[in-house]
Design an enzyme around this catalytic site. Structure first.
Site, PDB file in Angstrom:
ATOM      1  N   ASP A  86      37.662  45.357  32.256  1.00 37.92           N
ATOM      2  CA  ASP A  86      37.883  43.912  32.341  1.00 37.92           C
ATOM      3  C   ASP A  86      36.571  43.168  32.087  1.00 37.92           C
ATOM      4  OD1 ASP A  86      39.502  41.761  32.793  1.00 37.92           O
ATOM      5  OD2 ASP A  86      39.675  42.043  34.963  1.00 37.92           O
ATOM      6  N   GLU A 118      40.366  37.163  29.755  1.00 42.56           N
ATOM      7  CA  GLU A 118      41.289  36.137  30.249  1.00 42.56           C
ATOM      8  C   GLU A 118      41.326  34.908  29.345  1.00 42.56           C
ATOM      9  OE1 GLU A 118      40.492  35.040  34.321  1.00 42.56           O
ATOM     10  OE2 GLU A 118      40.653  37.096  35.032  1.00 42.56           O
ATOM     11  N   GLU A 186      50.117  36.934  34.532  1.00 42.52           N
ATOM     12  CA  GLU A 186      49.938  36.883  35.987  1.00 42.52           C
ATOM     13  C   GLU A 186      50.574  35.613  36.556  1.00 42.52           C
ATOM     14  OE1 GLU A 186      45.980  37.738  37.363  1.00 42.52           O
ATOM     15  OE2 GLU A 186      46.453  37.182  39.424  1.00 42.52           O
TER      16      GLU A 186
HETATM   17  O1  KIV Z   1      41.049  42.060  37.797  1.00 40.98           O
HETATM   18  C1  KIV Z   1      42.200  42.494  37.916  1.00 40.98           C
HETATM   19  O2  KIV Z   1      42.496  43.350  38.765  1.00 40.98           O
HETATM   20  C2  KIV Z   1      43.226  41.954  37.030  1.00 40.98           C
HETATM   21  C3  KIV Z   1      44.650  42.261  37.364  1.00 40.98           C
HETATM   22  C4  KIV Z   1      45.093  41.363  38.447  1.00 40.98           C
HETATM   23  C5  KIV Z   1      45.521  42.221  36.186  1.00 40.98           C
HETATM   24  O3  KIV Z   1      42.921  41.264  36.112  1.00 40.98           O
END
Ligand code: KIV
Length: 280
Positions: A86, A118, A186
Site C-alpha cells: 500500500d 488511494e 471501501e
Molecule cells: O490499509 C488498509 O488496510 C487498506 C484496506 C482497508 C483495504 O487499505
C-alpha cells in the site's frame, strides 16, 4: 492438488467464474505465514499498519521506509498469495517520477507483486498511468479513502447520493482505463458496489461494500479481535485473540508468582557430581 502462486490472470478468471476472491492484510512474518498457509488469495500490506501495529491515530504518518520494512517481512512469509503493498500518504502525490520510484521500491526492495494507491481524481489517474507504464501492476482504492478522510468529512460511508455515487462509478471506470488490475471499494452502498462490480472487467474487492463484489478484504487485526480501539460496523470478528492473549498472560503472571512455572519439564539439569565439585 498442488498449490500455485496466484497471478493477475488467476484473479480475473475467478471473477469470470464467479469464485469469490479473499484478501486480508498482514504486516509481519508470522501472520503472513498463517494467512498464506490458510489459503487466502491476496495479502495486502496496508498502511493500516499505522493504526493497528504502530499505534498512530491515523494512516497519515506512515512512511515509505516503514511500509518497505513491513512488506519485506510479509514477503518472507508469503509463498502463494498475490502480495500488494500500500503506497502511503504523499508517496504518490508529488510527481509521476517520484511515484514510479516509490512504487518501484515496493517491487524491487520489498518483493511485492503490485502496489495499491488511494483515490480516482485526475492527478491520481496520471500517477496510475505512470506506474502501470513503468510495468508495475496497480490496485485502485475508491469510496472511503482514509488518507484523505478529512476532505471526505471523516471516516464515513461514501457514495450515498446520486452525484457522489456517479463520481465513484466514473472514477472506477477511469482507473480501469488507466490500467488498474483491481480496485478496492471501501464503505460504499452495497447496491452501488454491485452495479460497479458488474460494469468492471477487472476485479472489485469490497470492504464495507456488501456481498456482490468479486472479493472481500478485511484488516486482519480487526477480524481476529487484535485491535480494539475502533471496530468499524462492517467488520465481523471471527476470533477474540486479545481476550485469549490476555488470559494467557494473566495465567503466566499467576504461575510465575505461584512458582508453578517453570516446571520440571522446562528445566536443564546438570551432573550431581559436577555440582558437588562446584560447591566445594
Ligand atoms: O490499509 C488498509 O488496510 C487498506 C484496506 C482497508 C483495504 O487499505
Amino acid at each position: 492438488m498442488e498449490r500455485k502462486k496466484i497471478t493477475i490472470p488467476d484473479l480475473l478468471k475467478m471473477k469470470q467464474q464467479g469464485i469469490k476472491i479473499t484478501m486480508l492484510t498482514a504486516y509481519d512474518y508470522p501472520l503472513a505465514s498463517i494467512i498464506d498457509a490458510a489459503g487466502v488469495d491476496m495479502i495486502l500490506v496496508g498502511d493500516s499498519v499505522g493504526n493497528v501495529v504502530l499505534g498512530y491515530e491515523s494512516t497519515i504518518p506512515v512512511t515509505m521506509d516503514e511500509m518497505i520494512h513491513h512488506t519485506k517481512a510479509v514477503r518472507r512469509g508469503t509463498k502463494f498469495a498475490f502480495l500488494v503493498g500500500d503506497m502511503p500518504f504523499m508517496s504518490f502525490n508529488v510527481s509521476p517520477e517520484d511515484t514510479i520510484s516509490n512504487a518501484g521500491r515496493f517491487i524491487k526492495e520489498a518483493g511485492a507483486d503490485a502496489v495499491k494507491l488511494e483515490g480516482g481524481g485526475t492527478d491520481v489517474i496520471r500517477m496510475v498511468k505512470a506506474v502501470v507504464g513503468a510495468g508495475i501492476p496497480v490496485m485502485g482504492h475508491l469510496g472511503l479513502t482514509p488518507q484523505t478522510a478529512t476532505m471526505l468529512g471523516g471516516l464515513k460511508a461514501q457514495g450515498k447520493d446520486e452525484g457522489a455515487a456517479r463520481k465513484i462509478l466514473e472514477q472506477a471506470l477511469a482507473l480501469e482505463a488507466a490500467g488498474c488490475f483491481s480496485i478496492v471499494f471501501e464503505c460504499i452502498p452495497a447496491k452501488l458496489a454491485e452495479l460497479i462490480s458488474k460494469k468492471l472487467k477487472i476485479t472489485a474487492i469490497g470492504i464495507g461494500a456488501g456481498p456482490a463484489c468479486d472479493g472481500q478484504v478485511l484488516v486482519t487485526h480487526d477480524m481476529l479481535g487484535l485491535y480494539g480501539r475502533f471496530v468499524p460496523k462492517f467488520v465481523k470478528q471471527y476470533v477474540d485473540l486479545s481476550g485469549q492473549i490476555s488470559a494467557g498472560i494473566i495465567k503466566y503472571i499467576e504461575e510465575v508468582r505461584g512458582e508453578q512455572f517453570p516446571g520440571v519439564e522446562h528445566v536443564f539439569n546438570m551432573d550431581e557430581k559436577k555440582l558437588k565439585e562446584l560447591k566445594n
